[in-house]
Design an enzyme around this catalytic site. Sequence first.
Site, PDB file in Angstrom:
ATOM      1  N   LYS A  22       0.831  -1.211   0.000  1.00  0.00           N
ATOM      2  CA  LYS A  22       0.000   0.000   0.000  1.00  0.00           C
ATOM      3  C   LYS A  22       0.863   1.257   0.000  1.00  0.00           C
ATOM      4  CE  LYS A  22      -1.397   1.952   3.906  1.00  0.00           C
ATOM      5  NZ  LYS A  22      -1.499   3.279   4.420  1.00  0.00           N
ATOM      6  N   ASN A  23       1.850   1.291   0.888  1.00  0.00           N
ATOM      7  CA  ASN A  23       2.600   2.541   1.037  1.00  0.00           C
ATOM      8  C   ASN A  23       3.537   2.824  -0.144  1.00  0.00           C
ATOM      9  OD1 ASN A  23       1.220   3.231   3.304  1.00  0.00           O
ATOM     10  ND2 ASN A  23       2.815   2.608   4.751  1.00  0.00           N
ATOM     11  N   CYS A 116      -5.121   8.373   8.419  1.00  0.00           N
ATOM     12  CA  CYS A 116      -5.124   7.871   9.799  1.00  0.00           C
ATOM     13  C   CYS A 116      -4.471   8.901  10.697  1.00  0.00           C
ATOM     14  CB  CYS A 116      -4.329   6.562   9.893  1.00  0.00           C
ATOM     15  SG  CYS A 116      -5.196   5.126   9.261  1.00  0.00           S
ATOM     16  N   ARG A 121       0.511  14.737  12.627  1.00  0.00           N
ATOM     17  CA  ARG A 121       1.561  14.292  11.689  1.00  0.00           C
ATOM     18  C   ARG A 121       1.924  15.466  10.794  1.00  0.00           C
ATOM     19  NH1 ARG A 121      -0.942   8.926   9.281  1.00  0.00           N
ATOM     20  NH2 ARG A 121       1.122   8.582   8.393  1.00  0.00           N
ATOM     21  N   ASP A 304       4.434   0.562  11.971  1.00  0.00           N
ATOM     22  CA  ASP A 304       3.145   0.049  11.486  1.00  0.00           C
ATOM     23  C   ASP A 304       2.850  -1.364  12.006  1.00  0.00           C
ATOM     24  OD1 ASP A 304       2.860   2.406  10.153  1.00  0.00           O
ATOM     25  OD2 ASP A 304       3.519   1.622   8.219  1.00  0.00           O
ATOM     26  N   ARG A 398      -8.460   0.200   4.434  1.00  0.00           N
ATOM     27  CA  ARG A 398      -7.485   1.049   3.745  1.00  0.00           C
ATOM     28  C   ARG A 398      -6.153   0.348   3.537  1.00  0.00           C
ATOM     29  NH1 ARG A 398      -7.269   6.768   6.302  1.00  0.00           N
ATOM     30  NH2 ARG A 398      -5.795   6.813   4.602  1.00  0.00           N
TER      31      ARG A 398
HETATM   32  N1  EPU Z   1       7.691  14.116  10.618  1.00  0.00           N
HETATM   33  C1  EPU Z   1       7.852  15.434  10.910  1.00  0.00           C
HETATM   34  N2  EPU Z   1       7.734  16.346   9.893  1.00  0.00           N
HETATM   35  C2  EPU Z   1       7.467  15.960   8.626  1.00  0.00           C
HETATM   36  C3  EPU Z   1       7.303  14.600   8.320  1.00  0.00           C
HETATM   37  C4  EPU Z   1       7.409  13.685   9.366  1.00  0.00           C
HETATM   38  O1  EPU Z   1       8.083  15.803  12.058  1.00  0.00           O
HETATM   39  O2  EPU Z   1       7.388  16.835   7.754  1.00  0.00           O
HETATM   40  C5  EPU Z   1       7.821  13.118  11.696  1.00  0.00           C
HETATM   41  C6  EPU Z   1       6.507  12.393  11.968  1.00  0.00           C
HETATM   42  O3  EPU Z   1       5.676  13.091  12.863  1.00  0.00           O
HETATM   43  C7  EPU Z   1       7.004  11.068  12.518  1.00  0.00           C
HETATM   44  C8  EPU Z   1       8.301  10.830  11.747  1.00  0.00           C
HETATM   45  O4  EPU Z   1       8.707  12.101  11.250  1.00  0.00           O
HETATM   46  O5  EPU Z   1       7.303  11.198  13.879  1.00  0.00           O
HETATM   47  C9  EPU Z   1       8.214   9.871  10.590  1.00  0.00           C
HETATM   48  O6  EPU Z   1       7.124  10.206   9.754  1.00  0.00           O
HETATM   49  P1  EPU Z   1       7.142   9.886   8.196  1.00  0.00           P
HETATM   50  O7  EPU Z   1       7.146  11.153   7.447  1.00  0.00           O
HETATM   51  O8  EPU Z   1       8.208   8.882   7.915  1.00  0.00           O
HETATM   52  O9  EPU Z   1       5.731   9.212   8.003  1.00  0.00           O
HETATM   53  P2  EPU Z   1       4.781   9.352   6.777  1.00  0.00           P
HETATM   54  O10 EPU Z   1       5.565   9.442   5.519  1.00  0.00           O
HETATM   55  O11 EPU Z   1       3.768  10.416   7.012  1.00  0.00           O
HETATM   56  C10 EPU Z   1       4.647   6.825   6.218  1.00  0.00           C
HETATM   57  C11 EPU Z   1       3.536   5.835   6.111  1.00  0.00           C
HETATM   58  C12 EPU Z   1       3.037   5.464   7.499  1.00  0.00           C
HETATM   59  C13 EPU Z   1       4.198   4.961   8.341  1.00  0.00           C
HETATM   60  C14 EPU Z   1       5.342   5.983   8.351  1.00  0.00           C
HETATM   61  C15 EPU Z   1       6.589   5.502   9.064  1.00  0.00           C
HETATM   62  C16 EPU Z   1       2.480   6.455   4.052  1.00  0.00           C
HETATM   63  C17 EPU Z   1       1.340   7.124   3.401  1.00  0.00           C
HETATM   64  N3  EPU Z   1       2.442   6.424   5.365  1.00  0.00           N
HETATM   65  O12 EPU Z   1       4.049   7.982   6.821  1.00  0.00           O
HETATM   66  O13 EPU Z   1       2.111   4.416   7.303  1.00  0.00           O
HETATM   67  O14 EPU Z   1       3.758   4.743   9.654  1.00  0.00           O
HETATM   68  O15 EPU Z   1       5.717   6.313   6.991  1.00  0.00           O
HETATM   69  O16 EPU Z   1       7.085   4.344   8.473  1.00  0.00           O
HETATM   70  O17 EPU Z   1       3.374   5.939   3.407  1.00  0.00           O
HETATM   71  C18 EPU Z   1       0.315   3.037   7.871  1.00  0.00           C
HETATM   72  O18 EPU Z   1       0.544   2.423   6.827  1.00  0.00           O
HETATM   73  O19 EPU Z   1      -0.476   2.626   8.765  1.00  0.00           O
HETATM   74  C19 EPU Z   1       0.998   4.292   8.096  1.00  0.00           C
HETATM   75  C20 EPU Z   1       0.599   5.177   8.997  1.00  0.00           C
END
Ligand code: EPU
Length: 421
Positions: A22-23, A116, A121, A304, A398
């Site tokens: 998915k991601n 979610c 975030r 996750d 999802r």
């Molecule tokens: N963060 C910041 N600022 C930013 C971006 C992230 O402070 O601009 C922080 C976040 O708050 C968090 C950390 O950095 O503490 C990591 O966040 P990341 O950006 O890596 O997460 P994401 O890209 O928003 C993706 C997956 C998530 C998964 C995370 C970590 C997608 C759409 N989502 O989120 O997936 O938990 O990476 O591996 O790819 C899920 O599948 O259930 C899910 C939530």
Amino acid sequence: MDKLMISGGRPLHGTVRISGAKNSAIALIPAAVLAETTVTLDNLPQLSDVAIYGEILSELGASISWHADEMIIDPSGMRSAPMPNGNVKKLRASYYLMGALLGRFGEAVIGLPGGCNFEPRPIDLHIKGFEALGAIVTNENGALHIKAKELRGAKIYLDMASVGATINIMLAASRAKGSTLIENAAKEPEIVDVATLLNSMGANIKGAGTETIRIEGVDTMHGCRHSIIPDRIQAGTYMIAAAATRGDVTIDQIIPKHMEAVTAKLQEMGVKVYEMDESIRIVGQPEYNHVDVKALVYPGFATDLQSPMCTLMTQSSGVSVLTDHVYGSRFKHIPELLRMGAKVKMEGRSAIIEGATLSPARVHATDLRAGAALVIAGLTVPSGRGITEVTGVEYIDRGYDNLVENLTSLGAEIWRETIKE
Ligand code: EPU
């Protein structure tokens, strides 16, 4: 709306085939925007987020068609229309449209994402990346307006190794002038998958999967065919479910290397894990050791899988400690597990988990992975004790395609019922 009904106590047995990630899918679909000709993505999971992303691209003028698990995206007629509301608010990953539209058209107007929301975030690092590449970013009534006269390569250090920011910067930088260096980049397999697609489309990206990624911008990008990597989080969820029900399950069509952190923890608990080329067999045991788990960025234990793991830890003897270093408050599954008789208390960022036999209850999934944790909890309830009801199924849908069908084929007693309003 639906709910899931689970009569537990049946060890899972058999083989489950894992679909595409998915991601990855929700980053690869917007990445296709950068091409001038048709991109075909195959091994796509059948998920609501994937379908919604297809609709969003159609709204932007792409022509989308489906052939089994293939999505065929012709982005030649696309434009960068403003998308302040609507479908973009349903998805977290709609933020990838920002990087993709910025890269192809030099501008994007995208509503701040939904998805979610287990904790705040932020996307400040995405914005920092776009600004470093020369874009002006403003927030107008909850939508980001991003515009660049010309994107220019830059050196960007990410304060946190963010998956989303790394991918978004790769998307925009692929068509910037000159060279971009992302330092402290995220290393998740999904980053490598996106870079592989972009390179097949004509981009020049080196170092994906390490903490330094170098992108030489190119003027044009073209279509290609790309097969999506297997979903390591779905795979890990079934590994954990097999162990929690003391079952014997082969998880097929996966990349075992992506599963190393979960494999190591299961082995530490005493689960028997057999690794093959493209599959892993999990053989559950009557008793498990307590373990400590820290959710970290890849190749650490995935955040996750933290909630499903929390359920498995209720099945071990002694006291286990679970800490999430990625999302410090991603623990909304715990009050629901407590309803089922779990013995868990929070100490700061850590859950302290004692072994317990779980009982059926009505519980609610507040996000996708919390939902998976509750389903596994329902499966562990001893036979004859009653039915666990899980609401919030729209979150589970999802990220887990064919969950009920897959678990049923492994011998679980689980079914959907419509909630009468
Ligand atoms: N963060 C910041 N600022 C930013 C971006 C992230 O402070 O601009 C922080 C976040 O708050 C968090 C950390 O950095 O503490 C990591 O966040 P990341 O950006 O890596 O997460 P994401 O890209 O928003 C993706 C997956 C998530 C998964 C995370 C970590 C997608 C759409 N989502 O989120 O997936 O938990 O990476 O591996 O790819 C899920 O599948 O259930 C899910 C939530």
